[in-house]
Enzyme design. Structure first.
Site, PDB file in Angstrom:
ATOM      1  N   HIS A  13       0.817  -1.216   0.000  1.00  0.00           N
ATOM      2  CA  HIS A  13       0.000   0.000   0.000  1.00  0.00           C
ATOM      3  C   HIS A  13       0.846   1.260   0.000  1.00  0.00           C
ATOM      4  O   HIS A  13       0.375   2.329  -0.384  1.00  0.00           O
ATOM      5  CB  HIS A  13      -0.930   0.015   1.213  1.00  0.00           C
ATOM      6  CG  HIS A  13      -1.844  -1.164   1.295  1.00  0.00           C
ATOM      7  ND1 HIS A  13      -2.784  -1.445   0.326  1.00  0.00           N
ATOM      8  CD2 HIS A  13      -1.952  -2.151   2.219  1.00  0.00           C
ATOM      9  CE1 HIS A  13      -3.448  -2.551   0.660  1.00  0.00           C
ATOM     10  NE2 HIS A  13      -2.959  -3.000   1.802  1.00  0.00           N
ATOM     11  N   HIS A  28       6.031   7.128   5.944  1.00  0.00           N
ATOM     12  CA  HIS A  28       5.679   6.525   4.664  1.00  0.00           C
ATOM     13  C   HIS A  28       5.134   7.612   3.744  1.00  0.00           C
ATOM     14  O   HIS A  28       5.040   8.775   4.133  1.00  0.00           O
ATOM     15  CB  HIS A  28       4.663   5.402   4.869  1.00  0.00           C
ATOM     16  CG  HIS A  28       3.375   5.868   5.480  1.00  0.00           C
ATOM     17  ND1 HIS A  28       3.138   5.888   6.833  1.00  0.00           N
ATOM     18  CD2 HIS A  28       2.242   6.378   4.924  1.00  0.00           C
ATOM     19  CE1 HIS A  28       1.936   6.376   7.088  1.00  0.00           C
ATOM     20  NE2 HIS A  28       1.363   6.682   5.929  1.00  0.00           N
ATOM     21  N   HIS A  62       2.544   8.935   0.168  1.00  0.00           N
ATOM     22  CA  HIS A  62       1.355   8.808  -0.671  1.00  0.00           C
ATOM     23  C   HIS A  62       1.526   9.702  -1.893  1.00  0.00           C
ATOM     24  O   HIS A  62       1.983  10.847  -1.784  1.00  0.00           O
ATOM     25  CB  HIS A  62       0.097   9.229   0.093  1.00  0.00           C
ATOM     26  CG  HIS A  62      -0.190   8.383   1.293  1.00  0.00           C
ATOM     27  ND1 HIS A  62      -0.974   7.256   1.230  1.00  0.00           N
ATOM     28  CD2 HIS A  62       0.210   8.491   2.582  1.00  0.00           C
ATOM     29  CE1 HIS A  62      -1.042   6.709   2.435  1.00  0.00           C
ATOM     30  NE2 HIS A  62      -0.333   7.443   3.282  1.00  0.00           N
ATOM     31  N   HIS A  90       4.061  11.005   5.611  1.00  0.00           N
ATOM     32  CA  HIS A  90       3.422  10.931   6.926  1.00  0.00           C
ATOM     33  C   HIS A  90       4.422  10.372   7.930  1.00  0.00           C
ATOM     34  O   HIS A  90       4.852   9.223   7.813  1.00  0.00           O
ATOM     35  CB  HIS A  90       2.183  10.033   6.889  1.00  0.00           C
ATOM     36  CG  HIS A  90       1.053  10.608   6.112  1.00  0.00           C
ATOM     37  ND1 HIS A  90      -0.051   9.864   5.710  1.00  0.00           N
ATOM     38  CD2 HIS A  90       0.831  11.872   5.656  1.00  0.00           C
ATOM     39  CE1 HIS A  90      -0.889  10.649   5.042  1.00  0.00           C
ATOM     40  NE2 HIS A  90      -0.377  11.865   5.006  1.00  0.00           N
ATOM     41  N   THR A 110      -5.488   7.226   7.616  1.00  0.00           N
ATOM     42  CA  THR A 110      -6.046   7.319   6.266  1.00  0.00           C
ATOM     43  C   THR A 110      -6.145   5.959   5.589  1.00  0.00           C
ATOM     44  O   THR A 110      -6.527   5.882   4.423  1.00  0.00           O
ATOM     45  CB  THR A 110      -5.206   8.268   5.388  1.00  0.00           C
ATOM     46  OG1 THR A 110      -3.899   7.697   5.194  1.00  0.00           O
ATOM     47  CG2 THR A 110      -5.075   9.643   6.024  1.00  0.00           C
ATOM     48  N   THR A 111      -5.812   4.909   6.306  1.00  0.00           N
ATOM     49  CA  THR A 111      -5.950   3.548   5.798  1.00  0.00           C
ATOM     50  C   THR A 111      -6.696   2.719   6.839  1.00  0.00           C
ATOM     51  O   THR A 111      -6.724   3.067   8.020  1.00  0.00           O
ATOM     52  CB  THR A 111      -4.576   2.899   5.534  1.00  0.00           C
ATOM     53  OG1 THR A 111      -3.815   2.887   6.754  1.00  0.00           O
ATOM     54  CG2 THR A 111      -3.810   3.649   4.461  1.00  0.00           C
TER      55      THR A 111
END
Length: 241
Positions: free
Chosen positions: A81, A106, A108, A125, A192-193
């Site tokens: 992801h 991580h 995005h 993040h 957010t996941t």
């Protein structure tokens, strides 16, 4: 009659070893369906979800952020992801009178949060936790420009397959991911996941940080698809600045 651990190991116990529910960023297991994939993801339909469009900003006396980061990035994992750097203990953010320890960071692409409607090509993040298990996420927006030193080091061993982990030869520092100007926006949100847990302190840095277009493209090539959740309604929440 009790079932022994050995018997479970040999015969397989589906309850004890059930795989986590599968989710994606599009299609039947995409964001619109996350809350219905399993009761564990029920908060994905909550009223305090992230990311958001940071708008209707409210002026406030926000305390300066105090970062105490050491060189602690020890490994890089592709979890299917995102690409995540796992961090060694010892680096903290002082917030609300207590230390939050940096556990990982991580990325995005494109950005998940929007700043007054603006999207960025990449968002980082930095995830912190305090002794109570409460989370604080520092979000950094990246824009094309000069190569970022931390990513230059990390991306040398960019794992291309889900589940692949690379240990760094030398630990890396998260400090170079932070902008020189530490002004920020603050709001209350969620992961957010999945499981989209709420009660997360969100701190979005106002000043973007430069990364090279090649670094952005390298991350996108590994992901193969956008990995941003759509923005969620503010539902009356205040975004402080």
């Amino acid at each position: 009659m009790k079932t022994s651990l050995l018997a479970c190991t040999m015969l397989f116990c589906p309850v004890a070893f059930a795989a986590p529910p599968h989710w994606e960023y599009s299609g039947e297991a995409g964001p619109a369906q996350w809350a219905r994939l399993t009761p564990e993801f029920g908060q994905c339909d909550g009223s305090n979800q992230s990311p958001v469009n940071l708008s209707d900003l409210v002026k406030a006396e926000l305390a300066p952020l105090q970062f105490h980061y050491q060189v602690g990035g020890k490994s890089l994992v592709n979890n299917g992801h995102t690409v995540q750097v796992n961090y060694a203990p010892g680096s903290t953010l002082e917030l609300d009178g207590m230390p939050f320890e940096l556990t990982q960071f991580h990325f995005h692409a494109p950005s998940e949060n929007l700043i007054e409607g603006r999207s960025y090509p990449l968002e980082g993040h930095l995830v912190h936790a305090n002794d109570k298990g409460e989370l604080a996420v520092v979000a950094v927006m990246f824009e094309p420009g000069q190569a970022n030193p931390a990513l230059s080091q990390a991306w040398q061993t960019l794992p291309t397959k889900a589940g692949e982990i690379h240990a760094f030869k030398e630990p890396i520092s998260a400090a170079s991911l932070l902008p020189a100007n530490r002004d920020y926006y603050r709001f209350s949100g969620s992961l957010t996941t999945p499981p989209c847990s709420e009660g997360v302190r969100w701190l979005v840095m106002k000043q973007p940080v430069q990364v090279s277009q090649a670094q952005i493209d390298a991350f996108k090539a590994v992901m193969h698809h956008p990995n941003n959740r759509p923005v969620q309604p503010l539902n009356g929440r205040l975004v402080l600045q």
